[in-house]
Design an enzyme around this catalytic site. Structure first.
Site, PDB file in Angstrom:
ATOM      1  CG  ASP A 204       0.684  -2.241   6.210  1.00  0.00           C
ATOM      2  OD1 ASP A 204      -0.215  -2.321   7.069  1.00  0.00           O
ATOM      3  OD2 ASP A 204       0.560  -1.625   5.135  1.00  0.00           O
TER       4      ASP A 204
ATOM      5  CE  LYS B 273      -7.211  -0.373   6.063  1.00  0.00           C
ATOM      6  NZ  LYS B 273      -7.905   0.261   4.947  1.00  0.00           N
TER       7      LYS B 273
ATOM      8  CG  HIS C 151      -1.900   0.981   1.418  1.00  0.00           C
ATOM      9  ND1 HIS C 151      -1.624   2.270   1.807  1.00  0.00           N
ATOM     10  CD2 HIS C 151      -3.246   0.915   1.258  1.00  0.00           C
ATOM     11  CE1 HIS C 151      -2.760   2.960   1.886  1.00  0.00           C
ATOM     12  NE2 HIS C 151      -3.764   2.161   1.544  1.00  0.00           N
TER      13      HIS C 151
ATOM     14  CD  GLN D  26      -6.736  -4.715   4.205  1.00  0.00           C
ATOM     15  OE1 GLN D  26      -7.698  -5.384   4.596  1.00  0.00           O
ATOM     16  NE2 GLN D  26      -6.886  -3.486   3.720  1.00  0.00           N
TER      17      GLN D  26
HETATM   18  C1  LIG Z   1      -2.300  -2.812   3.649  1.00  0.00           C
HETATM   19  C2  LIG Z   1      -2.682  -1.443   4.115  1.00  0.00           C
HETATM   20  N1  LIG Z   1      -1.768  -0.675   4.703  1.00  0.00           N
HETATM   21  C3  LIG Z   1      -2.063   0.554   5.149  1.00  0.00           C
HETATM   22  C4  LIG Z   1      -3.324   1.084   5.016  1.00  0.00           C
HETATM   23  C5  LIG Z   1      -3.563   2.474   5.511  1.00  0.00           C
HETATM   24  O1  LIG Z   1      -4.501   2.529   6.516  1.00  0.00           O
HETATM   25  P1  LIG Z   1      -4.897   3.960   7.073  1.00  0.00           P
HETATM   26  O2  LIG Z   1      -5.408   4.742   5.903  1.00  0.00           O
HETATM   27  O3  LIG Z   1      -5.930   3.697   8.091  1.00  0.00           O
HETATM   28  O4  LIG Z   1      -3.650   4.563   7.631  1.00  0.00           O
HETATM   29  C6  LIG Z   1      -4.313   0.311   4.399  1.00  0.00           C
HETATM   30  C7  LIG Z   1      -5.689   0.798   4.213  1.00  0.00           C
HETATM   31  O5  LIG Z   1      -6.049   1.610   3.408  1.00  0.00           O
HETATM   32  C8  LIG Z   1      -3.977  -0.970   3.943  1.00  0.00           C
HETATM   33  O6  LIG Z   1      -4.891  -1.741   3.319  1.00  0.00           O
END
Ligand SMILES: Cc1ncc(COP(=O)(O)O)c(C=O)c1O
Lengths: 175, 410
Positions: B199, B225, B123, B202
């Site tokens: 990370d 999430k 991401h 998910q």
């Molecule tokens: C794998 C992953 N990492 C990081 C994030 C970032 O999450 P957030 O926007 O809550 O910081 C997400 C979600 O959008 C994600 O799916």
């Protein structure tokens, strides 16, 4: 909820299935400008040739080709735009841009297109009573229904913003 | 044990909502999850009865609010198997947690030429913070590639990790659904002398995790999430590393002493929690953890594997070779995330047609543009499942997709 038939008019699907002026042009003589919709990743590439950039506002669009990939709204809007602006002067293109954005209920004086339509669309559906409505948009009128789907306005304007970026670049580089 | 999805659905007020007289079919939980009444009520109760600033007042309310915040931290720590509650740092979201490590640990431990390894399926939250250090410090970024099944291609892992200072990698892809082989990755990184950050945005919402046993140094995830409120995330880190790291954001709450000539920082976790924290959100996250534990993470995981398997079968049957599904073909190797393309129909148009049936999915690049480039697509449609989804949701999805497929066939 507004219906899909408001959005996906037959002529839009037609331009989506058979996009006009699709392709590339040699650079130079053509200019090449990319536009992105950072939200969804759609991208548009515009190749443009003017008869004589030193004519400024009165320079004529003699050739235009569209590349990139995107949804039916962004692709059909760019396709119809390419048909409409071919043979027009820059001044006329600016008027068309203003008329189109006004139809998308984006009212701005700066037609350079810098994403300032962020707040457009929500609630404001009428979009009439604007001087630039005098300009005929032809087939592009079919995109009027997009206003009812605020998230798609950026799809419809992507090509136009990119075209205006291309014109700015061409005129600036000719001075 | 299978889940009583009808009872679970009933716990989520938003899922009771109707639009144009039809029920809502929410298939975008990888983006954000819906919230059970227990979470909404816990936040409401906090503001109605306990609200005060924490770690400051000496009166009863302030004591209660502080206990609420620290109680939530203890719950989260237990939930993820953290050896100590002070290793749980509350952030705004996963993005901020990863930036905290890049900015604090990274600036203290990395210099020009040092190597950070990530993967092709990250991401943007686990890419851009490292790009920033490439620009700032001149570090080198290496990418673990993926294969056609959307799995990490580990053929060259040892070479990629050779001399690396950090492996920062997703535990589960938010696009492909791929669950990565964490033990193998962590062992290889350890052997190469690299620190490891996961990370787990998910992962934590959908399957059990035990950070104490896993062997990683940092684990980042995000509250919204996992049934919690928006506005709170977590960085878990090993005590020795967190203690050695310089503070990142400075201000109140994170200091021991401040004079005209300088400051000293307070102890963990508050050293990394400058300013007034999101106490209400923390209380909500604590309630989310209670809810997830009551249902059971194992049961949630089993439910999602079964539903993913149903969805893959049904969509393949109904849509034939129009459907191109990304990611592992074996449901047990993936989470409940299905990204696909459908003939020539653009994901934006597909999502629009589905919206007409109150089916909520995500269309776009899913904040993973480098992965989109590797996959050779501009965008995909993504369906993502959670404990409140069932087969009827998938059936509605399939119907909408058939309509979209017919409408946008070239
Ligand atoms: C794998 C992953 N990492 C990081 C994030 C970032 O999450 P957030 O926007 O809550 O910081 C997400 C979600 O959008 C994600 O799916």
């Amino acid at each position: 909820m507004p219906g899909l038939e408001d959005l996906y008019r037959e002529i839009i699907l037609d331009h989506y299935r058979s996009p006009r002026n699709r392709g590339e042009l040699d650079t130079p003589p053509a200019s090449r400008t990319e536009g992105f919709n950072p939200l969804c990743g759609d991208e548009i590439v515009i190749y443009l040739i003017l008869d004589d950039p030193s004519k400024g506002d009165q320079a004529i669009v003699t050739d235009v080709k569209i590349g990139g990939q995107g949804c039916s709204i962004s692709q059909s809007s760019a396709s119809m735009m390419s048909v409409t602006v071919l043979g027009k002067t820059i001044e006329e293109v600016h008027q068309l841009t203003q008329a189109f954005k006004s139809m998308m209920s984006i009212h701005e004086h700066d037609i350079g297109g810098d994403g300032s339509e962020a707040e457009a669309g929500v609630g404001a559906v009428s979009g009439v009573e604007n001087p630039s409505d005098a300009v005929s948009l032809g087939d592009l009128e079919a995109l009027r229904g997009v206003v009812k789907f605020p998230v798609r306005i950026k799809c419809a304007t992507l090509g136009w913003n990119t075209l205006n970026q291309a014109l700015d670049d061409l005129l600036n580089s000719s001075v | 044990m299978s889940l009583d999805v009808q009872a679970i659905k009933a716990d989520f007020p938003l899922l009771q909502r109707q639009i144009d007289g039809e029920r809502l079919i929410y298939l975008d939980s990888a983006n954000t999850s819906q919230k059970p009444a227990a979470v909404i009520e816990a936040v409401d109760r906090y503001y109605r009865t306990h609200n005060a600033n924490v770690h400051r007042g000496s009166y009863q309310l302030a004591v209660e609010a502080t206990a609420d915040l620290e109680g939530a931290r203890a719950k989260v720590a237990r939930f993820i198997g953290a050896p100590h509650a002070h290793e749980v740092i509350f952030t705004k979201n996963a993005t901020e947690a990863i930036n905290l490590v890049a900015q604090s640990w990274g600036r203290a431990n990395l210099s020009a030429g040092d190597v950070v390894v990530i993967s092709d399926m990250e991401h943007h939250a686990n890419i851009v913070p490292w790009h920033m250090l490439v620009d700032e410090l001149g570090i080198e970024l290496r990418w673990i590639p993926i294969d056609e099944q959307g799995q990490l291609d580990l053929t060259d892992l040892d070479r990629l990790l050779d001399g690396a200072a950090m492996l920062s990698i997703t535990a589960m892809s938010n696009v492909l659904g791929t669950i990565n082989p964490l033990d193998r990755l962590i062992t290889a990184a350890r052997a190469a002398g690299a620190a490891v950050m996961l990370d787990a945005s998910q992962h934590v919402p959908h399957m059990p995790i035990n950070v104490g046993r896993l062997g990683a140094d940092f684990v980042a995830f995000t509250g919204h999430k996992m049934l919690g409120p928006m506005g709170i995330g977590v960085l878990w880190g090993r005590t020795d590393l967190l203690e050695a790291m310089p503070p990142w954001i400075g201000g109140g709450e994170m200091i021991l002493n401040v004079t005209k000539t300088g400051f000293t920082t307070t102890e963990l976790p508050w050293k990394f929690e400058a300013g007034t924290p999101m106490v209400g959100d923390a209380v909500g996250l604590g309630a989310a953890v209670d809810y997830l534990e009551a249902v059971g993470l194992e049961a949630i995981r089993n439910h999602e594997v079964a539903l993913t398997s149903y969805a893959m079968r049904l969509l393949t049957d109904r849509l034939g070779d129009q459907l191109h599904l990304f990611g592992p073909s074996e449901p047990a190797q993936r989470g409940g995330v299905l990204s696909f393309t459908l003939g020539d129909a653009h994901p934006h148009d597909i999502a629009q047609v589905l919206d007409q049936h109150n089916v909520c999915v995500r269309a776009g690049h899913h904040c993973a543009k480098p992965l989109m480039q590797v996959l050779g697509v501009g965008a995909t449609t993504r369906v993502s499942l959670y404990l409140y989804n069932d087969e009827s949701d998938i059936d509605a999805l399939a119907g909408g997709l058939e309509e979209a497929s017919a409408m946008f066939a070239l």
